[in-house]
Design a protein around this motif. Sequence first.
Motif, PDB file in Angstrom:
ATOM      1  N   GLY A  27      -6.220 -40.363  84.936  1.00  0.00           N
ATOM      2  CA  GLY A  27      -5.471 -41.140  83.472  1.00  0.00           C
ATOM      3  C   GLY A  27      -4.287 -41.164  83.431  1.00  0.00           C
ATOM      4  O   GLY A  27      -3.830 -42.097  83.255  1.00  0.00           O
ATOM      5  N   TRP A  28      -3.362 -40.520  83.972  1.00  0.00           N
ATOM      6  CA  TRP A  28      -2.326 -40.808  84.577  1.00  0.00           C
ATOM      7  C   TRP A  28      -2.111 -42.377  85.263  1.00  0.00           C
ATOM      8  O   TRP A  28      -1.465 -42.264  85.200  1.00  0.00           O
ATOM      9  N   ALA A  29      -2.959 -42.541  86.548  1.00  0.00           N
ATOM     10  CA  ALA A  29      -2.831 -43.685  86.848  1.00  0.00           C
ATOM     11  C   ALA A  29      -3.294 -44.800  86.291  1.00  0.00           C
ATOM     12  O   ALA A  29      -2.558 -45.938  86.105  1.00  0.00           O
ATOM     13  N   ALA A  30      -4.125 -44.377  85.316  1.00  0.00           N
ATOM     14  CA  ALA A  30      -4.523 -45.371  83.980  1.00  0.00           C
ATOM     15  C   ALA A  30      -3.383 -46.192  83.085  1.00  0.00           C
ATOM     16  O   ALA A  30      -3.188 -47.680  82.707  1.00  0.00           O
ATOM     17  N   ARG A  31      -3.028 -44.719  83.032  1.00  0.00           N
ATOM     18  CA  ARG A  31      -1.188 -45.541  81.982  1.00  0.00           C
ATOM     19  C   ARG A  31      -0.461 -45.633  82.215  1.00  0.00           C
ATOM     20  O   ARG A  31       0.381 -46.026  81.756  1.00  0.00           O
ATOM     21  N   THR A  32      -0.124 -45.511  83.836  1.00  0.00           N
ATOM     22  CA  THR A  32       0.996 -46.095  84.673  1.00  0.00           C
ATOM     23  C   THR A  32       0.733 -47.869  84.157  1.00  0.00           C
ATOM     24  O   THR A  32       1.596 -48.260  84.319  1.00  0.00           O
ATOM     25  N   VAL A  33      -0.374 -47.929  84.716  1.00  0.00           N
ATOM     26  CA  VAL A  33      -1.184 -49.363  85.412  1.00  0.00           C
ATOM     27  C   VAL A  33      -0.790 -50.193  83.823  1.00  0.00           C
ATOM     28  O   VAL A  33      -0.437 -51.312  83.682  1.00  0.00           O
ATOM     29  N   GLU A  34      -0.979 -49.552  82.859  1.00  0.00           N
ATOM     30  CA  GLU A  34      -1.173 -50.285  81.268  1.00  0.00           C
ATOM     31  C   GLU A  34      -0.788 -48.960  80.385  1.00  0.00           C
ATOM     32  O   GLU A  34      -1.830 -48.053  80.101  1.00  0.00           O
ATOM     33  N   LEU A  41      -7.368 -42.306  78.350  1.00  0.00           N
ATOM     34  CA  LEU A  41      -8.432 -41.029  77.915  1.00  0.00           C
ATOM     35  C   LEU A  41      -9.623 -41.463  77.964  1.00  0.00           C
ATOM     36  O   LEU A  41     -10.530 -40.481  78.705  1.00  0.00           O
ATOM     37  N   ILE A  42     -10.065 -42.682  77.784  1.00  0.00           N
ATOM     38  CA  ILE A  42     -11.256 -42.937  78.282  1.00  0.00           C
ATOM     39  C   ILE A  42     -11.957 -42.665  80.207  1.00  0.00           C
ATOM     40  O   ILE A  42     -12.452 -42.739  80.277  1.00  0.00           O
ATOM     41  N   ALA A  43     -10.700 -43.451  80.583  1.00  0.00           N
ATOM     42  CA  ALA A  43     -10.780 -43.677  81.785  1.00  0.00           C
ATOM     43  C   ALA A  43     -10.471 -41.819  82.643  1.00  0.00           C
ATOM     44  O   ALA A  43     -11.854 -42.005  83.780  1.00  0.00           O
ATOM     45  N   GLY A  44      -9.609 -41.923  81.827  1.00  0.00           N
ATOM     46  CA  GLY A  44     -10.004 -40.001  82.444  1.00  0.00           C
ATOM     47  C   GLY A  44     -11.509 -39.338  81.838  1.00  0.00           C
ATOM     48  O   GLY A  44     -11.623 -38.513  82.972  1.00  0.00           O
ATOM     49  N   GLY A  45     -11.311 -39.907  80.930  1.00  0.00           N
ATOM     50  CA  GLY A  45     -12.942 -38.914  80.687  1.00  0.00           C
ATOM     51  C   GLY A  45     -14.429 -39.632  81.359  1.00  0.00           C
ATOM     52  O   GLY A  45     -15.093 -38.115  81.678  1.00  0.00           O
ATOM     53  N   THR A  46     -13.996 -40.437  81.505  1.00  0.00           N
ATOM     54  CA  THR A  46     -15.181 -41.184  81.914  1.00  0.00           C
ATOM     55  C   THR A  46     -15.871 -40.507  83.709  1.00  0.00           C
ATOM     56  O   THR A  46     -16.596 -40.539  84.377  1.00  0.00           O
TER      57      THR A  46
END
Length: 67
Positions: A27-34, A41-46
């Motif tokens: 989730g943190w990595a996805a938030r950093t990228v975009e 939230l979706i990336a972290g939950g998945t």
Amino acid sequence: MGYKVAIRLLLLVVAVLAASLVGVVVGWAARTVEPSNGRALIAGGTAFGGTLALLITAFSFVMDPDA
């Protein structure tokens, strides 16, 4: 019988904690990228769900007496 229940409960706690760690990092990595809260939230939950399913399956295989 109580021994097996305690071991399985401990493995479940380990699986949930490990999946939580993976979900937070993804989730943190996805938030950093975009910078989008929804995508993070979706990336972290998945990642959490996939990791939890994988760990529970692996622990089930390891704890199986026929394996």
